[in-house]
Write an enzyme that holds these catalytic residues in place. Structure first.
Site, PDB file in Angstrom:
ATOM      1  N   PRO A 170     -41.273 -14.937 -37.319  1.00  0.00           N
ATOM      2  CA  PRO A 170     -40.804 -14.382 -38.579  1.00  0.00           C
ATOM      3  C   PRO A 170     -39.976 -15.337 -39.424  1.00  0.00           C
ATOM      4  O   PRO A 170     -39.775 -15.079 -40.602  1.00  0.00           O
ATOM      5  CB  PRO A 170     -39.912 -13.223 -38.128  1.00  0.00           C
ATOM      6  CG  PRO A 170     -39.340 -13.687 -36.841  1.00  0.00           C
ATOM      7  CD  PRO A 170     -40.386 -14.535 -36.195  1.00  0.00           C
ATOM      8  N   CYS A 171     -39.482 -16.398 -38.828  1.00  0.00           N
ATOM      9  CA  CYS A 171     -38.573 -17.272 -39.583  1.00  0.00           C
ATOM     10  C   CYS A 171     -39.341 -17.862 -40.756  1.00  0.00           C
ATOM     11  O   CYS A 171     -40.352 -18.508 -40.585  1.00  0.00           O
ATOM     12  CB  CYS A 171     -38.057 -18.383 -38.665  1.00  0.00           C
ATOM     13  SG  CYS A 171     -36.605 -19.225 -39.311  1.00  0.00           S
ATOM     14  N   GLY A 172     -38.893 -17.605 -41.949  1.00  0.00           N
ATOM     15  CA  GLY A 172     -39.648 -18.107 -43.100  1.00  0.00           C
ATOM     16  C   GLY A 172     -40.440 -17.023 -43.811  1.00  0.00           C
ATOM     17  O   GLY A 172     -40.841 -17.212 -44.950  1.00  0.00           O
TER      18      GLY A 172
ATOM     19  N   CYS B 137     -31.481 -19.712 -41.764  1.00  0.00           N
ATOM     20  CA  CYS B 137     -31.396 -20.538 -40.548  1.00  0.00           C
ATOM     21  C   CYS B 137     -31.065 -21.978 -40.877  1.00  0.00           C
ATOM     22  O   CYS B 137     -31.279 -22.878 -40.056  1.00  0.00           O
ATOM     23  CB  CYS B 137     -32.724 -20.547 -39.802  1.00  0.00           C
ATOM     24  SG  CYS B 137     -33.343 -18.931 -39.375  1.00  0.00           S
TER      25      CYS B 137
END
Lengths: 219, 339
Positions: A170-172, B137
């Site tokens: 899921p990052c992004g 992040c």
């Protein structure tokens, strides 16, 4: 909702609403496929007694995916494998045998985006490893996976089922969802029920599930 | 703060590791390995220390290492201290574990290919915590490979000094840095922590990374020794949700409040908040609390903090190196929960 620009994410309740809209549109526009069902997440057995549990995930199971000769993935519904000539099956190697996939779209409270979990198995029930699954994915998709910093597949534990599943990271997601909406919808903040439809239009093809163009249009 | 960090980093569990009998090929069988395992570490990282005890007795084949406690395969990505706090209601010293070098239960456990798998899992958790605290992040993503490796090695070696040096490169990825230096940036969300605490969980998003391991104990037990053993991971509920802190003037957001916020399905909304500030004892069994679950045991880093402890203190002092607070809680839910 607030004055600052949309960050590409959605809340848990927006996810639930969007999931329902997605499932309805899918049923309407994708009759060849089984429908997505909403599964209530029962993390603790005692939650089952609480009627107010709204948290859940979308499930589509037993989707048969066959890799055809020209490197495109054709999907069929379980039980309709007879569409494919039996002779063709016997004369080809194991990569074209039908594999069955289960797909779960689960909300990530940490990243505030949907996450796709899936697993694959043969007709005899044997689970497929990550390498085998990647060999069945569309060639484009394999390339995308290799090169993209946004989408990659890992084996992780299913958030509710305590078993190893594959997960599309899921990052992004929030970044490309934001771009997608700005580019396509020309709005800063989308109607949230459309979130999953748009999300799936990007994610689906990675794992071989196309989305009919009608689903992207407003009803 | 430094003392608490040292307490956490120096915490260790004495392990007595037995080779599974099916893999013993010599007579007499080898004695168990006695290893002191860092609480903040992970079981697969102990392999270099353990293997020499058993290598001469293993059957031929490729090693696929996994650990087991009383028949329960252990999830290798859960820190050792958390596994111990969760699975041993009555702490067992040394903790008797069984090691297997063959027959990995891949239908139950995700694969572990040595230290790299553990490192990858750690970095991903670090990213997730970063996202929860900062809304992105970037801090972790901008760390160079060598800095990430340095950070990871400090965890492998349980070396706090090295960790502090490495994590300074995370650029305010930690909770207290945000408070100390960036309170002016978080104007929309800044709410002073009232009461206690020179350190506050002032994050950009107002959220704290928490991982909750909940065990619903159906029968009552007085003594921890009588607690029924956990025979399957299906009996544990793993709750991985960021904790949103609701600050109110004059009130302290306690550990107890945090548990209730994280488990709304259990601690339902039917209780009217009349003077929330005076919930200073564990749930009383009279009046409106009859239907509410009872917290039998709550452990973090091997200690049982009072439920009235401010969550900011708990989060800042007892978190793991990847910035998650891991909380083990045994809850007893009344059998007939009516709505």
């Amino acid at each position: 909702m607030n004055e600052s620009a949309w960050d590409g994410t959605l809340s848990a309740s927006e996810f639930s609403a969007s999931a329902q809209a997605f499932a309805e549109k899918w049923k309407l526009n994708n009759p060849a496929y089984p429908p997505w069902t909403w599964v209530k997440s029962l993390e603790v057995p005692i939650f089952a007694t609480n009627q107010q549990v709204e948290e859940g995930y979308l499930s589509l199971e037993n989707v048969c995916i066959v890799k055809s000769n020209d490197d495109e993935v054709a999907s069929c519904v379980e039980g309709e494998a007879s569409l494919y000539d039996k002779e063709d099956e016997e004369s080809t190697d194991s990569a074209t045998l039908p594999y069955y996939f289960d797909f779960h779209i689960i909300y990530s409270a940490s990243f505030r985006v949907p996450v796709l979990y899936f697993r694959a198995y043969c007709s005899d029930g044997r689970s497929l490893g990550l390498n085998e699954i990647e060999s069945v994915l569309p060639a484009n998709s394999a390339k995308v996976l290799l090169e993209s910093k946004w989408t990659f597949i890992t084996q992780e534990e299913h958030p509710y089922l305590n078993r190893p599943w594959c997960k599309l990271h899921p990052c992004g997601s929030s970044d490309w969802m934001k771009l997608l909406f700005q580019a396509v919808e020309k709005v800063d903040r989308p109607a949230m029920e459309l979130y999953l439809v748009s999300w799936f239009s990007v994610v689906g093809p990675v794992i071989g599930l196309g989305i009919p163009i009608q689903m992207l249009k407003e009803p | 703060m430094k003392e608490a960090q040292e307490f956490v980093w120096m915490g260790a569990i004495p392990l007595q590791i037995h080779l599974h009998e099916s893999e013993v090929t010599t007579v007499p069988p080898p004695p168990p390995a006695l290893i002191l395992a860092p609480r903040i570490g992970y079981l697969p990282l102990l392999l270099p220390l353990i293997k020499p005890y058993f290598s001469s007795t293993l059957p031929p084949g490729v090693d696929t290492v996994w650990f087991e406690y009383k028949g329960l395969p252990l999830k290798w990505y859960i820190p050792t201290g958390v596994l111990f706090d969760l699975l041993c209601a009555e702490p067992e010293r040394p903790w008797n574990l069984t090691i297997h070098f063959r027959g990995y239960p891949s239908h139950l456990l995700i694969p572990c290919e040595g230290e790299d798998s553990v490192k990858w899992n750690f970095i991903n958790s670090l990213k997730e915590a970063d996202y929860i605290i900062n809304g992105n992040c970037k801090n972790v993503m901008h760390m160079s490979q060598s800095d990430q490796l340095e950070l990871w090695n400090s965890v492998v070696n349980a070396n706090l000094e090295a960790f502090i040096r490495s994590s300074s490169k995370l650029k305010s990825g930690t909770i207290e840095d945000d408070y100390a230096s960036k309170s002016s940036l978080s104007s929309q969300k800044s709410q002073k922590m009232i009461g206690e605490a020179d350190t506050s969980v002032q994050t950009k998003t107002g959220k704290v990374p928490v991982r909750l391991y909940v065990w619903n104990v159906s029968e009552d037990f007085g003594d921890m020794e009588d607690a029924p053993p956990i025979d399957s991971w299906d009996r544990i509920s793993y709750v991985n949700r960021p904790l949103e802190i609701h600050r109110e003037e004059g009130k302290c957001f306690t550990l107890h409040d945090a548990i209730k916020t994280l488990l709304p399905e259990l601690f339902g909304k039917k209780r009217k908040p009349k003077g929330e500030g005076n919930i200073s004892q564990p749930l009383e069994t009279g009046s409106t609390a009859d239907d509410d679950p009872e917290i039998k045991l709550l452990r973090i880093q091997g200690i049982e903090p009072k439920l009235e402890t401010p969550i900011s203190w708990v989060a800042n002092h007892l978190r793991h190196p990847e910035n998650f607070l891991h909380v083990c809680v045994y809850i007893k839910v009344p059998s007939a929960k009516s709505l």
